[in-house]
Design a protein around this motif. Sequence first.
Motif, PDB file in Angstrom:
ATOM      1  N   GLU A  76       1.391   2.409   0.435  1.00 50.86           N
ATOM      2  CA  GLU A  76       0.661   0.854   0.077  1.00 50.86           C
ATOM      3  C   GLU A  76       1.336   0.330  -0.885  1.00 50.86           C
ATOM      4  O   GLU A  76       1.147  -1.143  -0.844  1.00 50.86           O
ATOM      5  CB  GLU A  76      -0.730   1.264  -0.417  1.00 50.86           C
ATOM      6  CG  GLU A  76      -1.563   1.719   0.683  1.00 50.86           C
ATOM      7  CD  GLU A  76      -2.198   0.722   1.568  1.00 50.86           C
ATOM      8  OE1 GLU A  76      -1.595  -0.498   1.549  1.00 50.86           O
ATOM      9  OE2 GLU A  76      -3.079   0.715   2.567  1.00 50.86           O
ATOM     10  N   ASN A 198      -8.708  -0.528   4.385  1.00 49.59           N
ATOM     11  CA  ASN A 198      -7.352  -0.784   5.134  1.00 49.59           C
ATOM     12  C   ASN A 198      -7.071   0.083   6.331  1.00 49.59           C
ATOM     13  O   ASN A 198      -6.205   0.362   6.892  1.00 49.59           O
ATOM     14  CB  ASN A 198      -6.223  -0.847   4.255  1.00 49.59           C
ATOM     15  CG  ASN A 198      -5.161  -1.573   4.776  1.00 49.59           C
ATOM     16  OD1 ASN A 198      -5.151  -2.479   5.345  1.00 49.59           O
ATOM     17  ND2 ASN A 198      -4.052  -1.117   4.464  1.00 49.59           N
ATOM     18  N   THR A 202      -3.858   0.067   8.386  1.00 47.63           N
ATOM     19  CA  THR A 202      -2.896   1.055   7.574  1.00 47.63           C
ATOM     20  C   THR A 202      -1.864   0.298   6.946  1.00 47.63           C
ATOM     21  O   THR A 202      -1.491  -1.030   7.202  1.00 47.63           O
ATOM     22  CB  THR A 202      -2.198   2.038   8.786  1.00 47.63           C
ATOM     23  OG1 THR A 202      -0.749   1.553   9.197  1.00 47.63           O
ATOM     24  CG2 THR A 202      -2.749   2.519   9.694  1.00 47.63           C
ATOM     25  N   PRO A 203      -1.062   1.077   6.082  1.00 45.90           N
ATOM     26  CA  PRO A 203      -0.037   0.198   5.078  1.00 45.90           C
ATOM     27  C   PRO A 203       1.235  -0.384   6.067  1.00 45.90           C
ATOM     28  O   PRO A 203       1.913  -0.916   5.887  1.00 45.90           O
ATOM     29  CB  PRO A 203       0.392   1.269   4.158  1.00 45.90           C
ATOM     30  CG  PRO A 203       0.028   2.539   4.696  1.00 45.90           C
ATOM     31  CD  PRO A 203      -1.264   2.200   5.491  1.00 45.90           C
ATOM     32  N   GLN A 207      -0.627  -4.587   3.729  1.00 50.38           N
ATOM     33  CA  GLN A 207      -0.434  -3.922   2.343  1.00 50.38           C
ATOM     34  C   GLN A 207      -1.544  -4.858   1.472  1.00 50.38           C
ATOM     35  O   GLN A 207      -0.849  -5.949   0.906  1.00 50.38           O
ATOM     36  CB  GLN A 207       0.877  -3.944   1.877  1.00 50.38           C
ATOM     37  CG  GLN A 207       1.672  -2.879   2.581  1.00 50.38           C
ATOM     38  CD  GLN A 207       3.190  -2.842   2.187  1.00 50.38           C
ATOM     39  OE1 GLN A 207       3.999  -3.869   2.413  1.00 50.38           O
ATOM     40  NE2 GLN A 207       3.602  -1.806   1.384  1.00 50.38           N
ATOM     41  N   ILE A 216      -7.900   0.138  -2.880  1.00 49.06           N
ATOM     42  CA  ILE A 216      -7.636   0.312  -1.367  1.00 49.06           C
ATOM     43  C   ILE A 216      -8.302   1.555  -1.032  1.00 49.06           C
ATOM     44  O   ILE A 216      -8.190   2.557  -1.725  1.00 49.06           O
ATOM     45  CB  ILE A 216      -6.190   0.149  -0.730  1.00 49.06           C
ATOM     46  CG1 ILE A 216      -5.624  -1.119  -1.076  1.00 49.06           C
ATOM     47  CG2 ILE A 216      -6.393   0.440   0.798  1.00 49.06           C
ATOM     48  CD1 ILE A 216      -4.173  -1.192  -1.052  1.00 49.06           C
ATOM     49  N   HIS A 218      -9.035   4.250   2.498  1.00 50.10           N
ATOM     50  CA  HIS A 218      -8.831   4.417   4.069  1.00 50.10           C
ATOM     51  C   HIS A 218      -9.801   5.850   4.524  1.00 50.10           C
ATOM     52  O   HIS A 218      -9.971   6.584   3.780  1.00 50.10           O
ATOM     53  CB  HIS A 218      -7.328   4.937   4.202  1.00 50.10           C
ATOM     54  CG  HIS A 218      -6.175   4.006   4.229  1.00 50.10           C
ATOM     55  ND1 HIS A 218      -5.745   3.242   5.258  1.00 50.10           N
ATOM     56  CD2 HIS A 218      -5.421   3.447   3.027  1.00 50.10           C
ATOM     57  CE1 HIS A 218      -4.969   2.492   4.838  1.00 50.10           C
ATOM     58  NE2 HIS A 218      -4.725   2.573   3.438  1.00 50.10           N
ATOM     59  N   LYS A 238      -3.450   0.739  -8.243  1.00 49.64           N
ATOM     60  CA  LYS A 238      -2.220   0.216  -8.444  1.00 49.64           C
ATOM     61  C   LYS A 238      -1.491   1.159  -9.635  1.00 49.64           C
ATOM     62  O   LYS A 238      -0.341   0.970  -9.745  1.00 49.64           O
ATOM     63  CB  LYS A 238      -2.063  -1.136  -8.876  1.00 49.64           C
ATOM     64  CG  LYS A 238      -2.593  -2.231  -7.857  1.00 49.64           C
ATOM     65  CD  LYS A 238      -2.477  -3.678  -8.113  1.00 49.64           C
ATOM     66  CE  LYS A 238      -3.046  -4.652  -7.155  1.00 49.64           C
ATOM     67  NZ  LYS A 238      -3.104  -5.942  -7.620  1.00 49.64           N
TER      68      LYS A 238
END
Length: 406
Positions: A76, A198, A202-203, A207, A216, A218, A238
């Motif tokens: 990501e 997301n 997907t990354p 992103q 984020i 999933h 992050k």
Amino acid sequence: MTHKNINGLATAAIHACSAVMPEHAHAMPIFATSSFTFDNAAQGMARFSGEEKGYTYSRFGNPTTDAAAKLIADLEAFGITDEKGNTIEAWGLLTASGQAAMATMIMSHISAGDTILSGPSLYGGTHEFFHSILPRFGVGYIALDLNDTVLLEATLQQKASIKIIHLESPANPGMQCIDIAAVSRLAKKFDVLVTVDNTFATPYLQQPFKLGTDLIFHSTTKFLNGHGNAIGGVIIGKDQQSLQKVYHTYKLLGVNANPFDAFLLLQGIKTLATRMDRHCSNAAVAARFLQQHPAVSKVNYNGLETHPDYELSKSQMRHAGAVLSFELKDGFEGAIRFIDKLNIFVRAVSLGTTDRLVSHPASMSHAGVAREQRLKAGITDGLIRMSVGLEDITDLIADLEQALST
């Protein structure tokens, strides 16, 4: 990310965590243990206090689950730099399901009296959580068109209780896209957290950190795993500090993933790029076939020029994705007839596996959503959702053709 000389996300998906393998194992081992031992009492106390790094109990952390979470976090954050040009670092927590990831992420950042803001089209489980569970704890929910930035800014100005803007882009199942960067800019102006589902992208395709979001999540059950053999979810921040709030809730709720499912996820991610390329190319062909079929009244696929979010999708995604939905002219009866006539397609509510899956959202994934709200989100009785698989495209089209015939 351990490897500094990786330039492509497809390479990172295969090699990003290989340099930290225990005992130089080629594949991350399954640490099937509930507890971890200490050399002495002092070490145990040091680990529980945080003075010494190390594992104590698998509900709090496990090498296999941590490896999978860190790999997804690295993907990501791959290639993204901050304002100073430094590569950003991301961290993750692997959960028992995507629903557990969403709920833990949200619950970690809200209190009674707070409000969540989101779009009108959400996964059925998320919608029910916002409507049925959170109000019992004094948390409000507002749904509006998040691409209407004038309305969004006015709402943020008028409602100081809004603490989170939750985005699902592309949305399930209408494939609506949200301008993530525009929403993130406004959210920062009002000190509001932006969270993103997301799962569909997907990354590899999108992103959100690059577009300014904070957290984020999933459902790793879907495209990240890719084989339909394990349930899971992941929450990504992050930096480590941004996940501390989440981790406190995570360990107290006991939503951790198990090592075997994490192992399967790690194997699946290695083929993510290759699978997504094939998924997406097949989906584009299927969408164009359905668009011209006389039995179909509408196709929701943001890779079609006719989709209202076509340009937006192109600006923030590498490809439109592998999920689409379409409405049949014969409504509910036509939808059921179509599903029952399929030969190769698998009838299942999940998505992102190697085989093609179809479901009827109105009576399946969104059955718990009130009809009025469902229709407002574009989930009609004749709507079919399709996750396009990796099979030969000629077989896919032939199956659609025969199932749509009267």
